[in-house]
Design a protein around this motif. Structure first.
Motif, short mmCIF file in Angstrom:
data_model
loop_
_atom_site.label_atom_id
_atom_site.label_comp_id
_atom_site.label_asym_id
_atom_site.label_seq_id
_atom_site.Cartn_x
_atom_site.Cartn_y
_atom_site.Cartn_z
N HIS A 78 0.83 -1.21 0.00
CA HIS A 78 0.00 0.00 0.00
C HIS A 78 0.86 1.26 0.00
O HIS A 78 1.42 1.66 1.02
CB HIS A 78 -0.93 0.00 1.22
N HIS A 80 0.90 5.37 -1.62
CA HIS A 80 0.34 6.47 -2.41
C HIS A 80 1.53 7.19 -3.03
O HIS A 80 2.15 8.05 -2.38
CB HIS A 80 -0.45 7.45 -1.54
N HIS A 240 -9.27 1.41 0.36
CA HIS A 240 -9.11 1.47 1.82
C HIS A 240 -10.36 0.88 2.46
O HIS A 240 -11.45 1.05 1.94
CB HIS A 240 -8.98 2.93 2.29
N HIS A 277 -5.52 -1.11 5.67
CA HIS A 277 -5.86 -0.75 7.06
C HIS A 277 -6.74 -1.79 7.74
O HIS A 277 -6.25 -2.66 8.43
CB HIS A 277 -6.44 0.67 7.14
N ASP A 328 1.93 2.76 3.37
CA ASP A 328 0.94 3.84 3.25
C ASP A 328 1.60 5.20 3.11
O ASP A 328 1.07 6.19 3.60
CB ASP A 328 -0.06 3.84 4.42
FE FE Z 1 -3.71 4.77 2.13
#
Ligand code: FE
Ligand code: GUN
Length: 459
Positions: A78, A80, A240, A277, A328
Protein backbone atom coordinates in the motif's frame (compact mmCIF):
# COMPACT_ATOMS: atom_id res chain seq x y z
CA UNK A 1 24.09 -15.50 -20.52
CA UNK A 2 26.43 -18.32 -19.56
CA UNK A 3 27.81 -18.44 -16.04
CA UNK A 4 31.20 -19.56 -17.36
CA UNK A 5 31.87 -16.28 -19.18
CA UNK A 6 31.24 -13.79 -16.41
CA UNK A 7 32.72 -13.10 -13.04
CA UNK A 8 32.46 -11.03 -9.89
CA UNK A 9 30.49 -7.82 -9.62
CA UNK A 10 29.54 -7.82 -13.28
CA UNK A 11 27.90 -11.21 -12.87
CA UNK A 12 25.80 -9.87 -10.04
CA UNK A 13 24.26 -7.28 -12.37
CA UNK A 14 22.40 -9.89 -14.38
CA UNK A 15 21.90 -13.33 -12.92
CA UNK A 16 19.56 -14.66 -15.60
CA UNK A 17 20.74 -18.05 -16.80
CA UNK A 18 23.25 -18.25 -13.94
CA UNK A 19 23.89 -20.57 -11.06
CA UNK A 20 24.21 -18.62 -7.81
CA UNK A 21 26.13 -19.78 -4.73
CA UNK A 22 24.56 -18.05 -1.73
CA UNK A 23 23.63 -18.01 1.93
CA UNK A 24 20.36 -16.56 3.14
CA UNK A 25 16.82 -17.03 4.38
CA UNK A 26 13.25 -17.18 3.20
CA UNK A 27 9.83 -17.83 4.76
CA UNK A 28 7.88 -20.04 2.35
CA UNK A 29 4.98 -20.31 4.85
CA UNK A 30 3.75 -18.28 7.80
CA UNK A 31 6.06 -18.89 10.75
CA UNK A 32 8.49 -21.24 8.96
CA UNK A 33 11.98 -19.91 8.26
CA UNK A 34 14.34 -21.85 6.03
CA UNK A 35 18.03 -21.01 6.16
CA UNK A 36 20.41 -21.57 3.25
CA UNK A 37 24.16 -22.02 3.70
CA UNK A 38 26.25 -22.17 0.55
CA UNK A 39 23.20 -23.27 -1.38
CA UNK A 40 22.79 -23.25 -5.16
CA UNK A 41 20.00 -21.37 -6.91
CA UNK A 42 19.64 -21.74 -10.67
CA UNK A 43 17.89 -19.08 -12.74
CA UNK A 44 16.24 -19.45 -16.12
CA UNK A 45 16.93 -17.04 -18.97
CA UNK A 46 13.83 -15.04 -18.02
CA UNK A 47 14.79 -14.71 -14.33
CA UNK A 48 12.53 -17.50 -13.09
CA UNK A 49 13.92 -19.77 -10.35
CA UNK A 50 14.60 -23.21 -11.86
CA UNK A 51 15.90 -24.92 -8.74
CA UNK A 52 17.16 -24.32 -5.20
CA UNK A 53 19.44 -26.96 -3.66
CA UNK A 54 21.03 -26.98 -0.21
CA UNK A 55 23.89 -29.21 -1.39
CA UNK A 56 23.99 -28.40 -5.09
CA UNK A 57 26.95 -28.74 -7.44
CA UNK A 58 28.99 -25.53 -7.06
CA UNK A 59 30.90 -26.03 -10.32
CA UNK A 60 30.62 -22.84 -12.43
CA UNK A 61 28.48 -21.06 -9.84
CA UNK A 62 28.70 -17.29 -9.26
CA UNK A 63 29.31 -16.73 -5.54
CA UNK A 64 27.79 -13.89 -3.57
CA UNK A 65 30.62 -11.96 -1.90
CA UNK A 66 31.59 -12.82 1.68
CA UNK A 67 29.21 -11.44 4.28
CA UNK A 68 26.30 -11.05 1.86
CA UNK A 69 22.98 -12.59 2.90
CA UNK A 70 20.23 -13.17 0.34
CA UNK A 71 16.53 -12.79 1.19
CA UNK A 72 13.43 -12.38 -1.00
CA UNK A 73 12.63 -8.81 -2.02
CA UNK A 74 10.21 -6.89 0.19
CA UNK A 75 6.61 -6.30 -0.89
CA UNK A 76 4.83 -3.02 -0.11
CA UNK A 77 1.08 -3.60 -0.41
CA UNK A 78 0.00 0.00 0.00
CA UNK A 79 1.75 3.11 -1.34
CA UNK A 80 0.34 6.47 -2.41
CA UNK A 81 3.08 7.35 -4.89
CA UNK A 82 2.23 11.08 -5.21
CA UNK A 83 2.24 11.51 -1.44
CA UNK A 84 5.99 10.91 -1.43
CA UNK A 85 6.19 14.66 -1.99
CA UNK A 86 4.78 15.26 1.52
CA UNK A 87 6.51 12.37 3.30
CA UNK A 88 7.08 13.14 6.96
CA UNK A 89 4.79 16.16 7.06
CA UNK A 90 1.16 16.98 7.83
CA UNK A 91 0.49 14.13 10.22
CA UNK A 92 -0.87 16.30 13.01
CA UNK A 93 -4.54 16.18 11.98
CA UNK A 94 -7.15 13.42 11.60
CA UNK A 95 -7.58 11.54 8.31
CA UNK A 96 -10.58 13.52 7.07
CA UNK A 97 -8.81 16.87 7.61
CA UNK A 98 -5.51 15.56 6.28
CA UNK A 99 -7.17 14.53 3.02
CA UNK A 100 -8.93 17.87 2.44
CA UNK A 101 -6.20 20.21 3.74
CA UNK A 102 -3.01 18.60 2.51
CA UNK A 103 -3.45 15.52 0.39
CA UNK A 104 -6.07 16.38 -2.24
CA UNK A 105 -4.32 19.70 -3.07
CA UNK A 106 -0.99 17.87 -3.37
CA UNK A 107 -2.40 15.11 -5.57
CA UNK A 108 -4.12 17.72 -7.79
CA UNK A 109 -0.63 18.94 -8.79
CA UNK A 110 -0.04 15.66 -10.64
CA UNK A 111 -1.92 17.11 -13.59
CA UNK A 112 1.61 18.41 -14.30
CA UNK A 113 3.38 15.50 -15.95
CA UNK A 114 6.90 16.84 -15.34
CA UNK A 115 6.23 17.21 -11.63
CA UNK A 116 4.73 13.71 -11.56
CA UNK A 117 7.75 12.20 -13.31
CA UNK A 118 10.14 13.90 -10.87
CA UNK A 119 8.34 12.68 -7.75
CA UNK A 120 7.66 9.19 -9.10
CA UNK A 121 11.26 8.68 -10.25
CA UNK A 122 12.63 9.63 -6.84
CA UNK A 123 10.15 7.35 -5.08
CA UNK A 124 10.89 4.28 -7.19
CA UNK A 125 14.67 4.79 -6.89
CA UNK A 126 14.35 5.14 -3.13
CA UNK A 127 12.04 2.15 -2.72
CA UNK A 128 14.35 -0.09 -4.74
CA UNK A 129 17.35 1.10 -2.73
CA UNK A 130 15.46 0.10 0.43
CA UNK A 131 14.80 -3.37 -1.00
CA UNK A 132 11.14 -3.05 -2.04
CA UNK A 133 10.94 -5.14 -5.20
CA UNK A 134 7.13 -5.25 -5.51
CA UNK A 135 4.70 -2.44 -4.75
CA UNK A 136 0.97 -1.82 -5.04
CA UNK A 137 0.59 1.86 -5.91
CA UNK A 138 -2.23 4.38 -5.77
CA UNK A 139 -1.44 7.15 -8.26
CA UNK A 140 -3.83 10.12 -8.69
CA UNK A 141 -7.00 10.72 -10.73
CA UNK A 142 -4.88 11.75 -13.74
CA UNK A 143 -4.60 9.23 -16.57
CA UNK A 144 -1.33 10.54 -18.14
CA UNK A 145 0.53 10.75 -14.81
CA UNK A 146 -0.69 7.30 -13.78
CA UNK A 147 0.55 5.88 -17.06
CA UNK A 148 3.85 7.66 -16.45
CA UNK A 149 4.18 5.97 -13.04
CA UNK A 150 3.70 2.56 -14.66
CA UNK A 151 6.34 3.37 -17.29
CA UNK A 152 8.80 4.54 -14.63
CA UNK A 153 8.30 1.32 -12.62
CA UNK A 154 8.87 -0.76 -15.76
CA UNK A 155 11.98 1.21 -16.77
CA UNK A 156 13.51 1.03 -13.30
CA UNK A 157 12.49 -2.59 -12.76
CA UNK A 158 10.18 -2.43 -9.77
CA UNK A 159 7.46 -5.07 -10.04
CA UNK A 160 4.48 -2.81 -9.65
CA UNK A 161 0.72 -2.70 -9.63
CA UNK A 162 -0.51 0.77 -10.52
CA UNK A 163 -3.99 2.25 -10.26
CA UNK A 164 -5.59 5.47 -11.39
CA UNK A 165 -7.47 6.71 -8.35
CA UNK A 166 -11.23 6.85 -8.91
CA UNK A 167 -13.08 9.49 -6.84
CA UNK A 168 -16.19 11.19 -8.16
CA UNK A 169 -18.46 12.02 -5.23
CA UNK A 170 -18.83 15.81 -4.93
CA UNK A 171 -19.76 15.44 -1.24
CA UNK A 172 -16.23 14.31 -0.29
CA UNK A 173 -14.06 15.36 -3.26
CA UNK A 174 -13.10 18.97 -4.07
CA UNK A 175 -14.20 20.44 -7.43
CA UNK A 176 -10.63 20.72 -8.71
CA UNK A 177 -9.67 17.19 -7.75
CA UNK A 178 -12.29 14.67 -8.73
CA UNK A 179 -13.52 12.63 -11.68
CA UNK A 180 -16.29 14.71 -13.20
CA UNK A 181 -18.68 11.75 -13.49
CA UNK A 182 -18.81 8.09 -12.53
CA UNK A 183 -18.44 7.24 -16.21
CA UNK A 184 -15.28 9.38 -16.40
CA UNK A 185 -13.79 7.50 -13.45
CA UNK A 186 -14.52 4.16 -15.13
CA UNK A 187 -13.33 5.29 -18.57
CA UNK A 188 -10.09 6.69 -17.14
CA UNK A 189 -9.48 3.46 -15.26
CA UNK A 190 -10.04 1.48 -18.46
CA UNK A 191 -7.63 3.74 -20.37
CA UNK A 192 -4.88 3.02 -17.82
CA UNK A 193 -5.59 -0.72 -17.86
CA UNK A 194 -5.30 -0.78 -21.66
CA UNK A 195 -2.12 1.31 -21.58
CA UNK A 196 -0.35 -0.88 -19.02
CA UNK A 197 -1.41 -4.11 -20.72
CA UNK A 198 -0.03 -2.74 -23.98
CA UNK A 199 3.36 -1.54 -22.69
CA UNK A 200 6.18 -3.08 -24.75
CA UNK A 201 8.43 -5.55 -22.88
CA UNK A 202 6.03 -5.76 -19.96
CA UNK A 203 6.35 -9.42 -19.16
CA UNK A 204 4.62 -9.68 -15.80
CA UNK A 205 6.42 -6.65 -14.38
CA UNK A 206 3.69 -3.99 -14.24
CA UNK A 207 -0.03 -4.58 -13.72
CA UNK A 208 -3.09 -2.33 -13.72
CA UNK A 209 -5.32 -1.99 -10.67
CA UNK A 210 -8.93 -0.89 -10.32
CA UNK A 211 -8.65 1.73 -7.56
CA UNK A 212 -11.72 3.26 -5.92
CA UNK A 213 -10.07 5.57 -3.36
CA UNK A 214 -12.48 4.52 -0.62
CA UNK A 215 -16.23 4.28 -0.32
CA UNK A 216 -16.72 7.88 0.95
CA UNK A 217 -15.10 9.39 -2.16
CA UNK A 218 -17.01 7.28 -4.73
CA UNK A 219 -20.66 7.36 -5.76
CA UNK A 220 -22.56 4.08 -5.92
CA UNK A 221 -22.55 4.35 -9.73
CA UNK A 222 -18.76 4.64 -9.73
CA UNK A 223 -18.29 1.65 -7.41
CA UNK A 224 -20.70 -0.41 -9.47
CA UNK A 225 -18.98 0.52 -12.73
CA UNK A 226 -15.56 -0.32 -11.30
CA UNK A 227 -16.82 -3.69 -10.02
CA UNK A 228 -18.00 -4.53 -13.53
CA UNK A 229 -14.74 -3.33 -15.08
CA UNK A 230 -12.72 -5.49 -12.68
CA UNK A 231 -14.87 -8.52 -13.54
CA UNK A 232 -14.50 -7.86 -17.25
CA UNK A 233 -10.74 -7.26 -17.27
CA UNK A 234 -9.63 -9.50 -14.39
CA UNK A 235 -7.54 -6.60 -13.08
CA UNK A 236 -6.44 -6.39 -9.47
CA UNK A 237 -8.46 -4.18 -7.10
CA UNK A 238 -7.32 -1.94 -4.25
CA UNK A 239 -9.00 0.44 -1.84
CA UNK A 240 -9.11 1.47 1.82
CA UNK A 241 -11.34 -0.39 4.26
CA UNK A 242 -12.62 0.44 7.77
CA UNK A 243 -9.65 2.67 8.48
CA UNK A 244 -10.90 5.02 11.20
CA UNK A 245 -13.92 5.76 13.36
CA UNK A 246 -14.93 8.60 11.05
CA UNK A 247 -14.49 6.59 7.86
CA UNK A 248 -16.12 3.44 9.17
CA UNK A 249 -19.05 5.45 10.54
CA UNK A 250 -19.44 7.40 7.29
CA UNK A 251 -19.94 4.22 5.30
CA UNK A 252 -22.36 2.81 7.90
CA UNK A 253 -24.45 5.99 7.64
CA UNK A 254 -24.39 6.18 3.88
CA UNK A 255 -24.68 2.52 2.91
CA UNK A 256 -26.27 1.03 6.02
CA UNK A 257 -23.55 -1.60 6.22
CA UNK A 258 -19.84 -2.08 6.81
CA UNK A 259 -17.16 -1.31 4.22
CA UNK A 260 -16.60 -5.02 3.58
CA UNK A 261 -20.31 -5.57 2.91
CA UNK A 262 -20.43 -2.52 0.65
CA UNK A 263 -17.43 -3.68 -1.38
CA UNK A 264 -19.00 -7.12 -1.70
CA UNK A 265 -22.24 -5.57 -2.92
CA UNK A 266 -20.36 -3.74 -5.68
CA UNK A 267 -18.39 -6.81 -6.81
CA UNK A 268 -15.14 -5.43 -5.43
CA UNK A 269 -14.46 -7.98 -2.68
CA UNK A 270 -12.65 -10.87 -4.29
CA UNK A 271 -9.39 -12.62 -5.12
CA UNK A 272 -6.53 -10.26 -5.98
CA UNK A 273 -8.28 -7.43 -4.18
CA UNK A 274 -6.18 -5.75 -1.49
CA UNK A 275 -7.70 -3.46 1.13
CA UNK A 276 -5.60 -1.18 3.28
CA UNK A 277 -5.86 -0.75 7.06
CA UNK A 278 -8.94 -2.66 8.26
CA UNK A 279 -8.36 -1.60 11.85
CA UNK A 280 -12.13 -1.37 12.41
CA UNK A 281 -13.11 -4.62 10.67
CA UNK A 282 -15.41 -6.79 12.81
CA UNK A 283 -14.95 -10.54 13.12
CA UNK A 284 -17.74 -11.07 10.59
CA UNK A 285 -16.12 -8.57 8.19
CA UNK A 286 -12.87 -10.55 8.45
CA UNK A 287 -14.81 -13.75 7.75
CA UNK A 288 -16.47 -12.15 4.74
CA UNK A 289 -13.11 -11.03 3.36
CA UNK A 290 -11.60 -14.48 3.89
CA UNK A 291 -14.56 -16.19 2.17
CA UNK A 292 -14.15 -13.89 -0.82
CA UNK A 293 -10.37 -14.33 -1.07
CA UNK A 294 -9.66 -10.64 -0.43
CA UNK A 295 -6.43 -9.58 1.29
CA UNK A 296 -5.36 -6.89 3.77
CA UNK A 297 -2.52 -4.39 3.50
CA UNK A 298 -1.58 -3.91 7.15
CA UNK A 299 -0.15 -0.43 7.62
CA UNK A 300 0.96 -0.35 11.27
CA UNK A 301 2.71 3.04 11.18
CA UNK A 302 -0.06 4.86 9.39
CA UNK A 303 -2.61 3.34 11.75
CA UNK A 304 -0.91 5.09 14.67
CA UNK A 305 -1.72 8.45 13.08
CA UNK A 306 -5.15 7.88 11.53
CA UNK A 307 -6.86 4.79 12.86
CA UNK A 308 -7.24 5.16 16.61
CA UNK A 309 -6.91 1.38 16.90
CA UNK A 310 -4.49 -1.47 16.21
CA UNK A 311 -5.30 -3.89 13.37
CA UNK A 312 -6.41 -7.35 14.66
CA UNK A 313 -3.58 -9.06 12.79
CA UNK A 314 -3.71 -12.37 14.65
CA UNK A 315 -7.44 -12.71 14.01
CA UNK A 316 -6.89 -12.08 10.31
CA UNK A 317 -4.08 -14.64 10.11
CA UNK A 318 -6.13 -17.23 12.02
CA UNK A 319 -8.88 -16.87 9.41
CA UNK A 320 -6.37 -17.60 6.64
CA UNK A 321 -6.57 -14.08 5.20
CA UNK A 322 -3.59 -13.08 3.09
CA UNK A 323 -1.88 -10.17 4.81
CA UNK A 324 1.08 -8.09 3.68
CA UNK A 325 2.58 -4.90 5.06
CA UNK A 326 1.93 -1.47 3.59
CA UNK A 327 3.97 1.67 4.17
CA UNK A 328 0.94 3.84 3.25
CA UNK A 329 3.30 6.60 2.12
CA UNK A 330 2.56 9.26 3.32
CA UNK A 331 0.05 8.29 6.02
CA UNK A 332 3.04 6.32 7.24
CA UNK A 333 6.09 8.61 7.34
CA UNK A 334 8.56 6.22 5.66
CA UNK A 335 8.89 4.20 2.48
CA UNK A 336 10.98 1.62 4.33
CA UNK A 337 9.42 -1.82 4.70
CA UNK A 338 12.05 -2.51 7.36
CA UNK A 339 10.63 0.20 9.59
CA UNK A 340 7.10 -0.85 8.68
CA UNK A 341 7.72 -4.49 9.61
CA UNK A 342 9.38 -3.46 12.89
CA UNK A 343 6.32 -1.36 13.73
CA UNK A 344 4.13 -4.33 12.77
CA UNK A 345 5.84 -6.40 15.45
CA UNK A 346 5.64 -3.57 17.99
CA UNK A 347 1.95 -2.90 17.26
CA UNK A 348 1.06 -6.56 17.70
CA UNK A 349 2.83 -6.63 21.05
CA UNK A 350 1.02 -3.49 22.20
CA UNK A 351 -2.27 -5.04 21.08
CA UNK A 352 -1.47 -8.19 23.04
CA UNK A 353 -0.26 -6.48 26.20
CA UNK A 354 -2.55 -3.44 26.31
CA UNK A 355 -1.38 0.01 27.38
CA UNK A 356 -2.72 0.94 30.80
CA UNK A 357 -0.47 -0.18 33.64
CA UNK A 358 -3.17 0.57 36.23
CA UNK A 359 -5.27 -2.31 34.86
CA UNK A 360 -4.52 -5.86 35.99
CA UNK A 361 -2.36 -7.74 33.47
CA UNK A 362 -5.12 -10.20 32.59
CA UNK A 363 -7.52 -7.40 31.58
CA UNK A 364 -4.98 -5.04 30.05
CA UNK A 365 -4.57 -6.43 26.54
CA UNK A 366 -6.73 -7.67 23.67
CA UNK A 367 -6.03 -11.35 24.22
CA UNK A 368 -4.72 -11.62 20.64
CA UNK A 369 -1.34 -13.29 20.45
CA UNK A 370 1.47 -11.12 19.09
CA UNK A 371 3.45 -11.90 15.92
CA UNK A 372 7.18 -12.52 16.13
CA UNK A 373 9.99 -11.70 13.70
CA UNK A 374 9.45 -14.96 11.80
CA UNK A 375 5.85 -14.09 11.02
CA UNK A 376 6.75 -10.47 10.27
CA UNK A 377 9.39 -11.66 7.79
CA UNK A 378 6.81 -13.84 6.03
CA UNK A 379 4.26 -11.00 5.93
CA UNK A 380 6.86 -8.61 4.46
CA UNK A 381 7.82 -11.05 1.70
CA UNK A 382 5.67 -14.03 0.72
CA UNK A 383 2.57 -12.72 2.52
CA UNK A 384 2.52 -9.72 0.20
CA UNK A 385 3.22 -11.91 -2.83
CA UNK A 386 0.37 -14.27 -1.93
CA UNK A 387 -2.02 -11.33 -1.38
CA UNK A 388 -1.31 -10.22 -4.94
CA UNK A 389 -1.43 -13.72 -6.41
CA UNK A 390 2.08 -13.19 -7.80
CA UNK A 391 4.93 -15.74 -7.87
CA UNK A 392 7.24 -13.68 -5.67
CA UNK A 393 8.38 -13.60 -2.05
CA UNK A 394 10.19 -16.93 -1.62
CA UNK A 395 13.04 -18.90 -3.19
CA UNK A 396 10.89 -21.62 -4.70
CA UNK A 397 11.04 -23.28 -8.10
CA UNK A 398 8.79 -21.44 -10.55
CA UNK A 399 8.87 -18.14 -8.66
CA UNK A 400 10.55 -15.03 -9.99
CA UNK A 401 14.04 -14.24 -8.74
CA UNK A 402 13.11 -11.04 -6.87
CA UNK A 403 15.70 -10.81 -4.14
CA UNK A 404 17.90 -8.53 -2.10
CA UNK A 405 21.41 -9.00 -0.81
CA UNK A 406 22.30 -7.60 2.58
CA UNK A 407 25.98 -6.78 3.03
CA UNK A 408 26.44 -7.53 6.73
CA UNK A 409 30.03 -6.23 6.58
CA UNK A 410 29.23 -2.78 5.13
CA UNK A 411 31.08 -0.26 7.34
CA UNK A 412 28.54 2.51 6.61
CA UNK A 413 25.67 0.21 7.54
CA UNK A 414 24.02 -0.56 10.87
CA UNK A 415 24.53 -4.34 11.09
CA UNK A 416 27.43 -5.29 13.35
CA UNK A 417 28.76 -8.85 13.30
CA UNK A 418 30.31 -10.37 16.42
CA UNK A 419 32.14 -13.68 16.77
CA UNK A 420 29.04 -15.32 18.29
CA UNK A 421 27.06 -14.58 15.10
CA UNK A 422 29.32 -16.88 13.12
CA UNK A 423 28.13 -20.15 14.60
CA UNK A 424 27.76 -23.07 12.20
CA UNK A 425 24.50 -24.22 13.78
CA UNK A 426 21.24 -23.27 12.01
CA UNK A 427 20.39 -19.93 13.42
CA UNK A 428 17.30 -17.98 12.54
CA UNK A 429 18.13 -15.54 15.35
CA UNK A 430 20.62 -14.10 12.86
CA UNK A 431 17.64 -13.27 10.65
CA UNK A 432 16.04 -11.52 13.63
CA UNK A 433 19.17 -9.40 14.02
CA UNK A 434 19.07 -8.46 10.35
CA UNK A 435 15.37 -7.55 10.44
CA UNK A 436 16.00 -5.16 13.29
CA UNK A 437 19.35 -3.66 12.28
CA UNK A 438 19.55 -3.41 8.48
CA UNK A 439 19.50 0.07 6.96
CA UNK A 440 19.75 1.31 3.39
CA UNK A 441 23.56 1.23 3.32
CA UNK A 442 23.48 -2.51 3.99
CA UNK A 443 21.43 -3.24 0.88
CA UNK A 444 23.98 -4.25 -1.72
CA UNK A 445 21.89 -5.82 -4.46
CA UNK A 446 18.22 -5.64 -5.50
CA UNK A 447 17.09 -8.00 -8.25
CA UNK A 448 13.78 -8.40 -10.03
CA UNK A 449 13.47 -11.04 -12.75
CA UNK A 450 17.16 -11.80 -12.04
CA UNK A 451 18.39 -8.30 -13.01
CA UNK A 452 20.08 -6.05 -10.46
CA UNK A 453 18.14 -2.80 -10.28
CA UNK A 454 20.36 -1.05 -7.75
CA UNK A 455 22.24 1.75 -9.48
CA UNK A 456 25.28 1.62 -7.18
CA UNK A 457 26.03 -1.99 -8.18
CA UNK A 458 25.55 -1.80 -11.91
CA UNK A 459 28.76 -3.03 -13.65
FE1 FE B 1 -3.71 4.77 2.13
N1 GUN C 1 -8.45 7.11 2.73
C1 GUN C 1 -8.74 7.72 1.56
N2 GUN C 1 -7.64 8.22 1.00
C2 GUN C 1 -6.63 7.92 1.81
C3 GUN C 1 -5.23 8.17 1.76
O1 GUN C 1 -4.69 8.78 0.84
N3 GUN C 1 -4.51 7.68 2.80
C4 GUN C 1 -5.07 7.01 3.82
N4 GUN C 1 -4.29 6.55 4.79
N5 GUN C 1 -6.36 6.79 3.91
C5 GUN C 1 -7.14 7.23 2.91
Amino acid sequence: MSSATITGAQALGDLRGCKLLFSGFHAPELGRIEEFRNAILTLGDDGTILSVEHDGDTEGAVPLPEGWVLIPGLVDLHVHAPQYAQLGTALDVPLEDWLQTYTFPLEARFADLDYAAEVYSALIDDMLALGTTTALHFATIHVPATQKLAEICLAKGQRALVGKVAMDDPVQCPPDYRDSTAQDAVDGTRAVIDHINGLPDNNGMVFPVVTPRFVPSCTDACLEGLGKLAAETGAHIQSHISESDWQHGYVKDRCGCSDAQAFERFGLLRDNAVFAHGTHLSDSDLDLMAQNGAAVAHCPLSNVYFSGAVFPLRKALERGLDVGFGSDVSGGPTASMWETARMGISASRIRESGVEAAKPVERRGSGDKRIDFREAFYIATRGGGAALGLPVGAFVQGMKFDAIAINTLEPAGTVRIWPEDKTEAPNDLFLEKLLYTVSKSNIAGVWTDGINRLQKNQG
